[in-house]
Design a protein around this motif. Structure first.
Motif, PDB file in Angstrom:
ATOM      1  N   THR A 178       0.807  -1.144   0.068  1.00 38.82           N
ATOM      2  CA  THR A 178       0.087   0.006   0.098  1.00 38.82           C
ATOM      3  C   THR A 178       0.980   1.294   0.075  1.00 38.82           C
ATOM      4  O   THR A 178       1.984   1.165   0.429  1.00 38.82           O
ATOM      5  CB  THR A 178      -0.869  -0.042   1.333  1.00 38.82           C
ATOM      6  OG1 THR A 178       0.048   0.507   2.386  1.00 38.82           O
ATOM      7  CG2 THR A 178      -1.737  -1.326   1.233  1.00 38.82           C
ATOM      8  N   VAL A 179       0.351   2.330  -0.193  1.00 36.28           N
ATOM      9  CA  VAL A 179       1.059   3.497  -0.113  1.00 36.28           C
ATOM     10  C   VAL A 179       1.882   3.816   1.096  1.00 36.28           C
ATOM     11  O   VAL A 179       2.820   4.274   1.308  1.00 36.28           O
ATOM     12  CB  VAL A 179       0.242   4.967  -0.611  1.00 36.28           C
ATOM     13  CG1 VAL A 179       0.971   6.233  -0.185  1.00 36.28           C
ATOM     14  CG2 VAL A 179      -0.285   4.849  -1.901  1.00 36.28           C
ATOM     15  N   ARG A 180       0.962   3.325   2.219  1.00 36.09           N
ATOM     16  CA  ARG A 180       1.554   3.669   3.527  1.00 36.09           C
ATOM     17  C   ARG A 180       2.713   2.900   3.663  1.00 36.09           C
ATOM     18  O   ARG A 180       3.804   3.251   4.177  1.00 36.09           O
ATOM     19  CB  ARG A 180       0.662   3.335   4.576  1.00 36.09           C
ATOM     20  CG  ARG A 180       1.049   3.412   6.059  1.00 36.09           C
ATOM     21  CD  ARG A 180      -0.042   2.835   7.153  1.00 36.09           C
ATOM     22  NE  ARG A 180       0.368   2.790   8.418  1.00 36.09           N
ATOM     23  CZ  ARG A 180       0.378   3.584   9.191  1.00 36.09           C
ATOM     24  NH1 ARG A 180      -0.194   4.738   9.376  1.00 36.09           N
ATOM     25  NH2 ARG A 180       0.567   3.320  10.355  1.00 36.09           N
TER      26      ARG A 180
ATOM     27  N   ARG B 259       0.071  13.052   3.858  1.00 32.50           N
ATOM     28  CA  ARG B 259      -1.040  12.236   4.496  1.00 32.50           C
ATOM     29  C   ARG B 259      -0.439  11.265   5.449  1.00 32.50           C
ATOM     30  O   ARG B 259      -0.716  11.036   6.525  1.00 32.50           O
ATOM     31  CB  ARG B 259      -1.905  12.013   3.782  1.00 32.50           C
ATOM     32  CG  ARG B 259      -3.074  13.041   3.033  1.00 32.50           C
ATOM     33  CD  ARG B 259      -4.311  12.572   2.524  1.00 32.50           C
ATOM     34  NE  ARG B 259      -4.058  11.827   1.451  1.00 32.50           N
ATOM     35  CZ  ARG B 259      -4.198  11.969  -0.018  1.00 32.50           C
ATOM     36  NH1 ARG B 259      -4.418  13.398   0.340  1.00 32.50           N
ATOM     37  NH2 ARG B 259      -4.256  11.446  -1.050  1.00 32.50           N
ATOM     38  N   THR B 260       0.373  10.340   4.709  1.00 32.31           N
ATOM     39  CA  THR B 260       0.917   9.154   5.447  1.00 32.31           C
ATOM     40  C   THR B 260       1.910   9.815   6.674  1.00 32.31           C
ATOM     41  O   THR B 260       1.970   9.166   7.760  1.00 32.31           O
ATOM     42  CB  THR B 260       1.870   8.261   4.411  1.00 32.31           C
ATOM     43  OG1 THR B 260       0.845   7.935   3.365  1.00 32.31           O
ATOM     44  CG2 THR B 260       2.308   7.267   5.285  1.00 32.31           C
ATOM     45  N   LEU B 261       2.900  10.807   6.243  1.00 28.71           N
ATOM     46  CA  LEU B 261       3.647  11.230   7.296  1.00 28.71           C
ATOM     47  C   LEU B 261       2.973  11.732   8.411  1.00 28.71           C
ATOM     48  O   LEU B 261       3.189  11.644   9.509  1.00 28.71           O
ATOM     49  CB  LEU B 261       4.675  12.060   6.814  1.00 28.71           C
ATOM     50  CG  LEU B 261       5.680  11.420   5.701  1.00 28.71           C
ATOM     51  CD1 LEU B 261       6.481  12.913   5.168  1.00 28.71           C
ATOM     52  CD2 LEU B 261       6.608  10.574   6.454  1.00 28.71           C
TER      53      LEU B 261
ATOM     54  N   TYR C  59      10.791   8.313  -4.716  1.00 27.14           N
ATOM     55  CA  TYR C  59      11.243   6.848  -4.529  1.00 27.14           C
ATOM     56  C   TYR C  59      10.205   6.185  -4.345  1.00 27.14           C
ATOM     57  O   TYR C  59      10.196   4.775  -4.651  1.00 27.14           O
ATOM     58  CB  TYR C  59      12.153   7.050  -3.217  1.00 27.14           C
ATOM     59  CG  TYR C  59      13.006   5.596  -2.997  1.00 27.14           C
ATOM     60  CD1 TYR C  59      14.013   5.240  -3.896  1.00 27.14           C
ATOM     61  CD2 TYR C  59      12.557   4.913  -2.057  1.00 27.14           C
ATOM     62  CE1 TYR C  59      14.576   4.046  -3.694  1.00 27.14           C
ATOM     63  CE2 TYR C  59      12.949   3.445  -2.051  1.00 27.14           C
ATOM     64  CZ  TYR C  59      14.000   3.019  -2.668  1.00 27.14           C
ATOM     65  OH  TYR C  59      14.695   1.949  -2.405  1.00 27.14           O
ATOM     66  N   ALA C  60       9.192   6.391  -3.526  1.00 23.34           N
ATOM     67  CA  ALA C  60       8.024   5.476  -3.172  1.00 23.34           C
ATOM     68  C   ALA C  60       7.150   5.253  -4.185  1.00 23.34           C
ATOM     69  O   ALA C  60       6.173   4.450  -4.167  1.00 23.34           O
ATOM     70  CB  ALA C  60       7.482   6.092  -1.932  1.00 23.34           C
TER      71      ALA C  60
ATOM     72  N   VAL D 153       5.695   4.202   1.800  1.00 19.20           N
ATOM     73  CA  VAL D 153       6.440   5.359   2.393  1.00 19.20           C
ATOM     74  C   VAL D 153       7.322   4.748   3.615  1.00 19.20           C
ATOM     75  O   VAL D 153       8.258   5.349   4.089  1.00 19.20           O
ATOM     76  CB  VAL D 153       5.442   6.254   2.980  1.00 19.20           C
ATOM     77  CG1 VAL D 153       6.128   7.410   3.916  1.00 19.20           C
ATOM     78  CG2 VAL D 153       4.736   7.066   1.793  1.00 19.20           C
ATOM     79  N   ILE D 154       6.754   3.690   4.654  1.00 21.95           N
ATOM     80  CA  ILE D 154       7.433   3.216   5.639  1.00 21.95           C
ATOM     81  C   ILE D 154       8.646   2.511   5.206  1.00 21.95           C
ATOM     82  O   ILE D 154       9.622   2.830   5.860  1.00 21.95           O
ATOM     83  CB  ILE D 154       6.576   2.327   6.310  1.00 21.95           C
ATOM     84  CG1 ILE D 154       5.472   2.975   6.990  1.00 21.95           C
ATOM     85  CG2 ILE D 154       7.334   1.545   7.470  1.00 21.95           C
ATOM     86  CD1 ILE D 154       4.431   2.181   7.792  1.00 21.95           C
ATOM     87  N   ASP D 155       8.630   1.829   3.970  1.00 19.12           N
ATOM     88  CA  ASP D 155       9.625   0.971   3.448  1.00 19.12           C
ATOM     89  C   ASP D 155      10.870   2.225   3.114  1.00 19.12           C
ATOM     90  O   ASP D 155      12.174   1.957   3.309  1.00 19.12           O
ATOM     91  CB  ASP D 155       9.223   0.184   2.467  1.00 19.12           C
ATOM     92  CG  ASP D 155      10.650  -0.350   2.025  1.00 19.12           C
ATOM     93  OD1 ASP D 155      10.989  -1.541   2.420  1.00 19.12           O
ATOM     94  OD2 ASP D 155      11.006  -0.079   0.942  1.00 19.12           O
ATOM     95  N   THR D 156      10.471   3.299   2.557  1.00 21.49           N
ATOM     96  CA  THR D 156      11.542   4.345   2.378  1.00 21.49           C
ATOM     97  C   THR D 156      12.242   4.726   3.428  1.00 21.49           C
ATOM     98  O   THR D 156      13.308   5.118   3.397  1.00 21.49           O
ATOM     99  CB  THR D 156      10.663   5.447   1.484  1.00 21.49           C
ATOM    100  OG1 THR D 156       9.963   5.171   0.164  1.00 21.49           O
ATOM    101  CG2 THR D 156      11.789   6.514   0.918  1.00 21.49           C
TER     102      THR D 156
END
Length: 211
Positions: A127-129, A172-174, A162-163, A132-135
């Protein structure tokens, strides 16, 4: 500033300076001696996709050695950096005369291809979240922390590039992670509250890039 010695050149790049341009003729290989850089590629509709962030001791431009004879990527300095440039002729001579170097480079290509394929597969399922966490975890592994914050300072756009998502989705995720107290921010700087907790959130993908 550039100083050449036997086919090798020392190049000093200012922050934001591009030293490899996508589509330009291959003129050699770049070794990052000091600083930080990013490697990117132009995707559909001209959107930039960051392929990787580069730290001292790593090379760039090596994928240009093939049938096309043109760079398939761009690269630019993320801070004032020093690079060592090996010309085509110098690199060819070294590969011909140093079998161990040729063998190590072949292994490097294979490992990099494996990592790239793994990333494509994993990102397609995330997922997008999760991306972003992986990045954030990827940056933490590669560059570590400074004063409690990730030492590589990234814009929200660079995280998105990158994501493989948009600036708005990154923001939004951050924001959500910050409300959950999983990360803390100060301007552009990001600190991870509990690295292991973030790892557990994406552990089902069994995917981490180590380099």
């Amino acid at each position: 500033m550039q100083k050449s010695v036997e086919g090798r050149s020392t190049i000093v790049c200012k922050k934001g300076q591009q030293f490899i341009m996508e589509g330009s003729p291959v003129n050699g290989l770049y070794f990052l001696y000091k600083g930080k850089a990013k490697v990117l590629k132009t995707g559909i509709y001209g959107k930039e996709q960051i392929l990787r962030f580069v730290k001292p001791g790593e090379i760039m431009g090596h994928r240009g050695y093939g049938t096309s004879k043109k760079y398939a990527i761009s690269a630019l300095a993320m801070e004032d950096s020093i690079l060592c440039h090996f010309s085509n002729e110098n690199l060819f001579e070294m590969l011909q005369s140093i079998p161990a170097l040729t063998y190590d480079l072949m292994l490097f290509y294979g490992e990099e291809l494996d990592r790239s394929e793994t990333k494509v597969k994993a990102f397609a399922q995330m997922t997008v979240r999760e991306r972003v966490i992986d990045t954030l975890l990827y940056i933490h592994r590669r560059f570590g922390e400074k004063n409690g914050f990730l030492s590589l300072l990234l814009s929200r756009k660079e995280i998105a590039d990158y994501a493989g998502t948009t600036n708005e989705q990154v923001i939004r995720t951050l924001s959500a992670l910050k409300k959950e107290k999983q990360i803390y921010t100060s301007g552009k700087r990001i600190a991870i509250g509990d690295v292991n907790k973030l790892k557990r959130e994406i552990s089902e993908h069994n995917y981490f890039i180590d380099s």
